[in-house]
Design a protein around this motif. Sequence first.
Motif, PDB file in Angstrom:
ATOM      1  N   TYR A 183       0.832  -1.206   0.000  1.00  0.00           N
ATOM      2  CA  TYR A 183       0.000   0.000   0.000  1.00  0.00           C
ATOM      3  C   TYR A 183       0.870   1.261   0.000  1.00  0.00           C
ATOM      4  O   TYR A 183       0.616   2.203  -0.773  1.00  0.00           O
ATOM      5  CB  TYR A 183      -0.914  -0.026   1.214  1.00  0.00           C
ATOM      6  CG  TYR A 183      -1.641   1.274   1.451  1.00  0.00           C
ATOM      7  CD1 TYR A 183      -2.747   1.641   0.676  1.00  0.00           C
ATOM      8  CD2 TYR A 183      -1.210   2.158   2.453  1.00  0.00           C
ATOM      9  CE1 TYR A 183      -3.397   2.834   0.886  1.00  0.00           C
ATOM     10  CE2 TYR A 183      -1.863   3.360   2.665  1.00  0.00           C
ATOM     11  CZ  TYR A 183      -2.961   3.694   1.887  1.00  0.00           C
ATOM     12  OH  TYR A 183      -3.597   4.880   2.107  1.00  0.00           O
ATOM     13  N   CYS A 184       1.891   1.278   0.851  1.00  0.00           N
ATOM     14  CA  CYS A 184       2.774   2.452   0.914  1.00  0.00           C
ATOM     15  C   CYS A 184       3.529   2.636  -0.398  1.00  0.00           C
ATOM     16  O   CYS A 184       3.699   3.767  -0.875  1.00  0.00           O
ATOM     17  CB  CYS A 184       3.755   2.305   2.078  1.00  0.00           C
ATOM     18  SG  CYS A 184       2.978   2.359   3.710  1.00  0.00           S
ATOM     19  N   TYR A 185       3.972   1.530  -1.001  1.00  0.00           N
ATOM     20  CA  TYR A 185       4.696   1.630  -2.271  1.00  0.00           C
ATOM     21  C   TYR A 185       3.803   2.211  -3.363  1.00  0.00           C
ATOM     22  O   TYR A 185       4.222   3.097  -4.120  1.00  0.00           O
ATOM     23  CB  TYR A 185       5.205   0.252  -2.685  1.00  0.00           C
ATOM     24  CG  TYR A 185       5.795   0.219  -4.067  1.00  0.00           C
ATOM     25  CD1 TYR A 185       7.078   0.705  -4.311  1.00  0.00           C
ATOM     26  CD2 TYR A 185       5.066  -0.290  -5.140  1.00  0.00           C
ATOM     27  CE1 TYR A 185       7.618   0.693  -5.586  1.00  0.00           C
ATOM     28  CE2 TYR A 185       5.606  -0.311  -6.420  1.00  0.00           C
ATOM     29  CZ  TYR A 185       6.874   0.181  -6.646  1.00  0.00           C
ATOM     30  OH  TYR A 185       7.391   0.165  -7.896  1.00  0.00           O
ATOM     31  N   ARG A 186       2.554   1.724  -3.467  1.00  0.00           N
ATOM     32  CA  ARG A 186       1.636   2.241  -4.478  1.00  0.00           C
ATOM     33  C   ARG A 186       1.301   3.708  -4.242  1.00  0.00           C
ATOM     34  O   ARG A 186       1.216   4.501  -5.192  1.00  0.00           O
ATOM     35  CB  ARG A 186       0.358   1.400  -4.498  1.00  0.00           C
ATOM     36  CG  ARG A 186       0.565  -0.014  -5.053  1.00  0.00           C
ATOM     37  CD  ARG A 186      -0.751  -0.760  -5.123  1.00  0.00           C
ATOM     38  NE  ARG A 186      -0.576  -2.058  -5.757  1.00  0.00           N
ATOM     39  CZ  ARG A 186      -1.580  -2.928  -5.926  1.00  0.00           C
ATOM     40  NH1 ARG A 186      -2.810  -2.613  -5.508  1.00  0.00           N
ATOM     41  NH2 ARG A 186      -1.355  -4.083  -6.507  1.00  0.00           N
ATOM     42  N   LYS A 187       1.130   4.084  -2.985  1.00  0.00           N
ATOM     43  CA  LYS A 187       0.813   5.470  -2.669  1.00  0.00           C
ATOM     44  C   LYS A 187       1.963   6.391  -3.035  1.00  0.00           C
ATOM     45  O   LYS A 187       1.763   7.456  -3.650  1.00  0.00           O
ATOM     46  CB  LYS A 187       0.480   5.600  -1.187  1.00  0.00           C
ATOM     47  CG  LYS A 187      -0.029   6.970  -0.788  1.00  0.00           C
ATOM     48  CD  LYS A 187      -0.467   6.989   0.657  1.00  0.00           C
ATOM     49  CE  LYS A 187      -0.997   8.367   1.051  1.00  0.00           C
ATOM     50  NZ  LYS A 187      -1.430   8.400   2.467  1.00  0.00           N
ATOM     51  N   ILE A 188       3.172   6.004  -2.700  1.00  0.00           N
ATOM     52  CA  ILE A 188       4.338   6.823  -3.033  1.00  0.00           C
ATOM     53  C   ILE A 188       4.532   6.886  -4.538  1.00  0.00           C
ATOM     54  O   ILE A 188       4.857   7.945  -5.103  1.00  0.00           O
ATOM     55  CB  ILE A 188       5.593   6.259  -2.338  1.00  0.00           C
ATOM     56  CG1 ILE A 188       5.449   6.391  -0.818  1.00  0.00           C
ATOM     57  CG2 ILE A 188       6.843   6.966  -2.818  1.00  0.00           C
ATOM     58  CD1 ILE A 188       6.558   5.710  -0.047  1.00  0.00           C
ATOM     59  N   SER A 189       4.329   5.764  -5.243  1.00  0.00           N
ATOM     60  CA  SER A 189       4.470   5.740  -6.692  1.00  0.00           C
ATOM     61  C   SER A 189       3.452   6.657  -7.351  1.00  0.00           C
ATOM     62  O   SER A 189       3.778   7.403  -8.284  1.00  0.00           O
ATOM     63  CB  SER A 189       4.320   4.315  -7.211  1.00  0.00           C
ATOM     64  OG  SER A 189       4.412   4.273  -8.614  1.00  0.00           O
ATOM     65  N   ALA A 190       2.177   6.640  -6.887  1.00  0.00           N
ATOM     66  CA  ALA A 190       1.147   7.499  -7.459  1.00  0.00           C
ATOM     67  C   ALA A 190       1.472   8.968  -7.225  1.00  0.00           C
ATOM     68  O   ALA A 190       1.303   9.806  -8.121  1.00  0.00           O
ATOM     69  CB  ALA A 190      -0.211   7.141  -6.847  1.00  0.00           C
ATOM     70  N   GLN A 191       1.952   9.298  -6.035  1.00  0.00           N
ATOM     71  CA  GLN A 191       2.327  10.682  -5.758  1.00  0.00           C
ATOM     72  C   GLN A 191       3.480  11.130  -6.650  1.00  0.00           C
ATOM     73  O   GLN A 191       3.515  12.270  -7.128  1.00  0.00           O
ATOM     74  CB  GLN A 191       2.693  10.836  -4.290  1.00  0.00           C
ATOM     75  CG  GLN A 191       1.507  10.690  -3.332  1.00  0.00           C
ATOM     76  CD  GLN A 191       1.933  10.792  -1.880  1.00  0.00           C
ATOM     77  OE1 GLN A 191       3.114  10.793  -1.572  1.00  0.00           O
ATOM     78  NE2 GLN A 191       0.949  10.865  -0.989  1.00  0.00           N
ATOM     79  N   GLY A 192       4.438  10.232  -6.902  1.00  0.00           N
ATOM     80  CA  GLY A 192       5.550  10.574  -7.774  1.00  0.00           C
ATOM     81  C   GLY A 192       5.105  10.814  -9.209  1.00  0.00           C
ATOM     82  O   GLY A 192       5.567  11.755  -9.868  1.00  0.00           O
ATOM     83  N   GLU A 193       4.213   9.957  -9.715  1.00  0.00           N
ATOM     84  CA  GLU A 193       3.700  10.140 -11.068  1.00  0.00           C
ATOM     85  C   GLU A 193       2.909  11.441 -11.186  1.00  0.00           C
ATOM     86  O   GLU A 193       3.009  12.153 -12.191  1.00  0.00           O
ATOM     87  CB  GLU A 193       2.826   8.946 -11.461  1.00  0.00           C
ATOM     88  CG  GLU A 193       3.607   7.647 -11.624  1.00  0.00           C
ATOM     89  CD  GLU A 193       2.700   6.486 -11.952  1.00  0.00           C
ATOM     90  OE1 GLU A 193       1.460   6.708 -11.994  1.00  0.00           O
ATOM     91  OE2 GLU A 193       3.222   5.369 -12.172  1.00  0.00           O
ATOM     92  N   GLU A 194       2.104  11.779 -10.188  1.00  0.00           N
ATOM     93  CA  GLU A 194       1.337  13.012 -10.208  1.00  0.00           C
ATOM     94  C   GLU A 194       2.258  14.230 -10.205  1.00  0.00           C
ATOM     95  O   GLU A 194       2.037  15.203 -10.949  1.00  0.00           O
ATOM     96  CB  GLU A 194       0.403  13.060  -8.998  1.00  0.00           C
ATOM     97  CG  GLU A 194      -0.515  14.270  -8.960  1.00  0.00           C
ATOM     98  CD  GLU A 194      -1.520  14.266 -10.088  1.00  0.00           C
ATOM     99  OE1 GLU A 194      -2.025  15.348 -10.427  1.00  0.00           O
ATOM    100  OE2 GLU A 194      -1.806  13.176 -10.628  1.00  0.00           O
ATOM    101  N   ALA A 195       3.298  14.178  -9.398  1.00  0.00           N
ATOM    102  CA  ALA A 195       4.252  15.292  -9.370  1.00  0.00           C
ATOM    103  C   ALA A 195       4.966  15.435 -10.707  1.00  0.00           C
ATOM    104  O   ALA A 195       5.193  16.551 -11.194  1.00  0.00           O
ATOM    105  CB  ALA A 195       5.260  15.087  -8.238  1.00  0.00           C
ATOM    106  N   LEU A 196       5.330  14.309 -11.333  1.00  0.00           N
ATOM    107  CA  LEU A 196       5.987  14.356 -12.629  1.00  0.00           C
ATOM    108  C   LEU A 196       5.055  14.926 -13.701  1.00  0.00           C
ATOM    109  O   LEU A 196       5.474  15.716 -14.559  1.00  0.00           O
ATOM    110  CB  LEU A 196       6.458  12.955 -13.015  1.00  0.00           C
ATOM    111  CG  LEU A 196       7.205  12.834 -14.356  1.00  0.00           C
ATOM    112  CD1 LEU A 196       8.480  13.683 -14.319  1.00  0.00           C
ATOM    113  CD2 LEU A 196       7.539  11.367 -14.633  1.00  0.00           C
TER     114      LEU A 196
END
Length: 245
Positions: A183-196
């Motif tokens: 869950y934490c990995y997916r959340k961090i990955s989604a936040q990174g994609e949104e920032a990019l």
Amino acid sequence: MSAVQLLLVPLALWVLQASLCHGACVEVDSDTDAVVNEGFKLGCISCKMRAEVPAEATVEWSFMPKGESEFTKIYSYEDLMSDTPDERFYERLYWNGSKKTKDLQDGSIYILNVTWNDTGTYRCIFTRTLTFTSFKFHNDTTKIVHLNVVPRLTRGIASILSEVMMYVTIVGLQVWLVVEMIYCYRKISAQGEEALRESTLKNGSKRQIALDSPSTLHPFFHYDTISLPHPGGQAAKRLVQRTDG
């Protein structure tokens, strides 16, 4: 007094206090099932209620075989010396209680090479003498152990259930940990994609503004508006060379 001496004073007091402290005493019952041909500890603990009062104690063990009605003295411990008067237990009983002190609180003994004939009732008697300033106080404490000799130890239902629950809890915690990590990995990955994505959009907007701004053109060129031959008559811009001075 120097700073070093000030630091050493509390350290010395702590060491002195630690040397005067003793381990806590807790009275627990002895085990009652001994395996034949193996060793077994007969537990006997009698805690002193007044830890600050000097005391001395002796321990005496007696045995009443199964089917009999009288106890026979089999072991004694006094003044750091032991005695085994019963031939049935000769060289099979060893002291397993308090060490290097006459103020005994643990009077346990250890039986080597348990036999079927060791089944029966064991009695442990603590005789303690408390030494006060003006008098001495004598106190006797008796502990009883009913020993059962078995061919091998069998586990009870409660022990099996507790072990099963322990493994279930461990597996459950591991599964929960894996789920939390995913869950934490997916959340961090989604936040990174949104920032990019936001960064890309901002950079594209800046480039478009730069292209549309006249200030970015060469001083010898300018934009000219023309009409394109398609429905709607939308205007477009073209870059032409300046002709004025």
